[in-house]
Design an enzyme around this catalytic site. Structure first.
Site, PDB file in Angstrom:
ATOM      1  CB  CYS A 194      37.481 110.869  -5.849  1.00  0.00           C
ATOM      2  SG  CYS A 194      36.165 111.931  -6.441  1.00  0.00           S
TER       3      CYS A 194
ATOM      4  CB  CYS B  49      31.925 113.273  -0.480  1.00  0.00           C
ATOM      5  SG  CYS B  49      33.118 114.500  -1.071  1.00  0.00           S
TER       6      CYS B  49
HETATM    7  N1  DGL Z   1      35.998 114.007  -2.829  1.00  0.00           N
HETATM    8  C1  DGL Z   1      35.098 113.687  -3.893  1.00  0.00           C
HETATM    9  C2  DGL Z   1      34.257 112.452  -3.565  1.00  0.00           C
HETATM   10  O1  DGL Z   1      34.669 111.624  -2.766  1.00  0.00           O
HETATM   11  C3  DGL Z   1      34.211 114.738  -4.478  1.00  0.00           C
HETATM   12  C4  DGL Z   1      34.425 116.177  -4.284  1.00  0.00           C
HETATM   13  C5  DGL Z   1      34.006 116.991  -5.504  1.00  0.00           C
HETATM   14  O2  DGL Z   1      32.815 117.221  -5.727  1.00  0.00           O
HETATM   15  O3  DGL Z   1      34.914 117.337  -6.242  1.00  0.00           O
HETATM   16  O4  DGL Z   1      33.212 112.261  -4.122  1.00  0.00           O
END
Ligand code: DGL
Length: 294
Positions: free
Chosen positions: A91, A205
């Site tokens: 993430c 993301c």
């Molecule tokens: N998947 C997460 C990232 O790579 C973020 C998603 C969210 O906002 O929860 O930043």
């Protein structure tokens, strides 16, 4: 932390051999599955534990304190309950907010983070105009500002916070996903290969690779998408190999054979959402465990 561990993930009696332990992977939700996909390709013999913190998502539109608390809680859970030998923070938002603290909390295991692939994008772009889609949290972080500053002479980066896009992907809401992608690409400007066009798009993301088809329809065939799953997986391999902690000699690029090494899937949200995402994106028919992680 309520869930009992299935037998094949019970820590061995006494000091476990780190090589046999699983690699922990977590994200605010299903987005980290895009990283898990790359990890399984790179490390087909390893076991994984994947945690989706969907009950506390989205991270990208919350305060740092929330993201830090949640990241620490999940890391504690993975170390205490699964004795993971490495942690992949799948993430961008959590990496930006919490990786430094996680490395302080757990200095004895490799912790691999992910950040928007600005550097590879700068190397690929011919027009030197690069779109960057990420969460508000990632784009506002000090870590990202430092990365951007280090590359400012190499290209123009057009930053686009994509509020709501991760949540739409999480819910498999096709209409909101398309609307959000359309809004973001329009806001960034003209895409294509002409000199003043954006020719490279960073998916900053881990949820966004799951909107690649929608984005491709919007920006056309001449735009290169850049994401970080594969480099993160290679970094995980390098760090484990340096510790002599790989399960055994791995052959990079070999597809994992089912069901050789089962993956433990847990979520703080709806188990069916994670199951559906694993089936759709990883082609895995899984049982996801509902967890409370505090
Ligand atoms: N998947 C997460 C990232 O790579 C973020 C998603 C969210 O906002 O929860 O930043």
């Amino acid at each position: 932390m309520t869930d009992a561990l299935p037998p094949h993930f019970k820590p061995l009696a006494g000091e476990p051999d780190p090589r046999a332990q699983a690699i922990g992977v977590f994200d605010s939700g299903v987005g980290g599955l895009s990283v898990l996909l790359a990890l399984r390709k790179e490390l087909p013999l390893e076991r994984f534990v994947y945690i989706a913190d969907s009950g506390h998502a989205p991270y990208g539109e919350r305060h740092d304190a929330h993201v830090i608390d949640r990241s620490r809680a999940i890391a504690r859970y993975l170390v205490a309950h699964h004795r993971v030998k490495a942690l992949v923070v799948a993430c961008n938002t959590a990496t930006a907010a919490a990786i430094r603290l996680l490395r302080q909390d757990f200095p004895d295991i490799p912790i691999i983070g992910i950040e928007p692939a600005l550097k590879p994008a700068a190397a690929l772009s011919k027009t030197r105009r690069i779109g960057v889609m990420a969460t508000r949290g990632t784009l506002q972080s000090e870590k990202f500002s430092a990365l951007l500053a280090s590359l400012k002479d190499q290209a123009t980066f057009i930053l686009q916070p994509c509020d709501g896009l991760a949540s739409a992907i999480e819910r498999s809401d096709a209409i909101k996903t398309i609307a959000s992608c359309a809004y973001s690409t329009r806001a960034m400007g003209q895409f294509g290969s002409d000199p003043d066009n954006i020719d490279t798009l960073v998916l900053g993301c881990t949820h966004y690779p799951f909107a690649s088809d929608e984005l491709r329809t919007l920006v056309g065939d001449h735009v290169t998408f850049v994401e970080c799953g594969t480099p993160v997986a290679r970094q995980a391999r390098r760090l484990l190999a340096a510790n002599n902690w790989l399960m055994q000699e791995e052959l990079p690029g070999v597809e994992p054979v089912e069901p050789a090494h089962p993956i433990y899937f847990g979520t703080t949200g709806n188990a069916q959402v994670l199951q559906a995402a694993a089936l759709r994106w990883l082609k895995l028919d899984i049982d996801a465990h509902s967890l409370k992680i505090n």
